[in-house]
Design a protein around this motif. Sequence first.
Motif, PDB file in Angstrom:
ATOM      1  N   VAL A  52       0.847  -1.179   0.000  1.00  0.00           N
ATOM      2  CA  VAL A  52       0.000   0.000   0.000  1.00  0.00           C
ATOM      3  C   VAL A  52       0.890   1.238   0.000  1.00  0.00           C
ATOM      4  O   VAL A  52       1.867   1.303   0.749  1.00  0.00           O
ATOM      5  N   ALA A  53       0.564   2.199  -0.833  1.00  0.00           N
ATOM      6  CA  ALA A  53       1.387   3.401  -0.930  1.00  0.00           C
ATOM      7  C   ALA A  53       0.502   4.620  -1.184  1.00  0.00           C
ATOM      8  O   ALA A  53      -0.529   4.523  -1.836  1.00  0.00           O
ATOM      9  N   VAL A  54       0.940   5.725  -0.659  1.00  0.00           N
ATOM     10  CA  VAL A  54       0.306   7.009  -0.952  1.00  0.00           C
ATOM     11  C   VAL A  54       1.183   7.671  -2.011  1.00  0.00           C
ATOM     12  O   VAL A  54       2.355   7.941  -1.761  1.00  0.00           O
ATOM     13  N   THR A  55       0.623   7.936  -3.177  1.00  0.00           N
ATOM     14  CA  THR A  55       1.432   8.412  -4.298  1.00  0.00           C
ATOM     15  C   THR A  55       1.165   9.871  -4.653  1.00  0.00           C
ATOM     16  O   THR A  55       1.568  10.322  -5.728  1.00  0.00           O
ATOM     17  N   ILE A  56       0.535  10.609  -3.775  1.00  0.00           N
ATOM     18  CA  ILE A  56       0.198  11.995  -4.101  1.00  0.00           C
ATOM     19  C   ILE A  56       1.449  12.842  -4.324  1.00  0.00           C
ATOM     20  O   ILE A  56       1.489  13.678  -5.228  1.00  0.00           O
ATOM     21  N   VAL A  57       2.495  12.624  -3.532  1.00  0.00           N
ATOM     22  CA  VAL A  57       3.716  13.416  -3.699  1.00  0.00           C
ATOM     23  C   VAL A  57       4.453  13.019  -4.972  1.00  0.00           C
ATOM     24  O   VAL A  57       4.763  13.876  -5.801  1.00  0.00           O
TER      25      VAL A  57
END
Length: 181
Positions: A72-77
């Motif tokens: 799971v990853a947050v890719t907004i940056v």
Amino acid sequence: MRALHSVSAAIAKAEIAVACVFGLLIALLILLNVVTRAMGTSVFWVDEAAIASMVWMAFLGASASIHYRTSVAVTIVPDALSPRAAALAGKLVDLLVLVFFAVLLVLTYQWFDPLTFAGVGFSKDDFSGQTFNFIYAETTTTLGFPKFWLWLIMPVFAIGTAIHALSNLLSATAEPSPEEV
């Protein structure tokens, strides 16, 4: 580097295969639990065995997800960055993941302390008395065997994920070969 990636891939395949076995075991244990409870003769150790199987399955799956980069990853940056900056951020993340799992590996080694355990002739009592570490002396509540067998998932997880993280870092920093371009 390709050899390390091949080793990482083989470990990930093995982790998924063993995790699948644990998944099947969980289903069978829960089915056994349902049947025996319906018959009024519960088997008291089934819950603990199912929980232990689920823990092993989850850690093995999590390790394989590092290899396959499916965590799971947050890719907004990274999505907001230029391709070059996003690649640099990816390398930084790979490095941080490697550092985290290297630290986990060191801490797990200190927790199990295999050299001291071997040095006292694999005596649980001598080891506990000398180190105040009761890892080898504690037993499970219902299964009745030493808990360290269940806790062995931690060094397995730390070793596997460290190898996967190193492979990912090196593959991310390597120049693409002519075949890959």
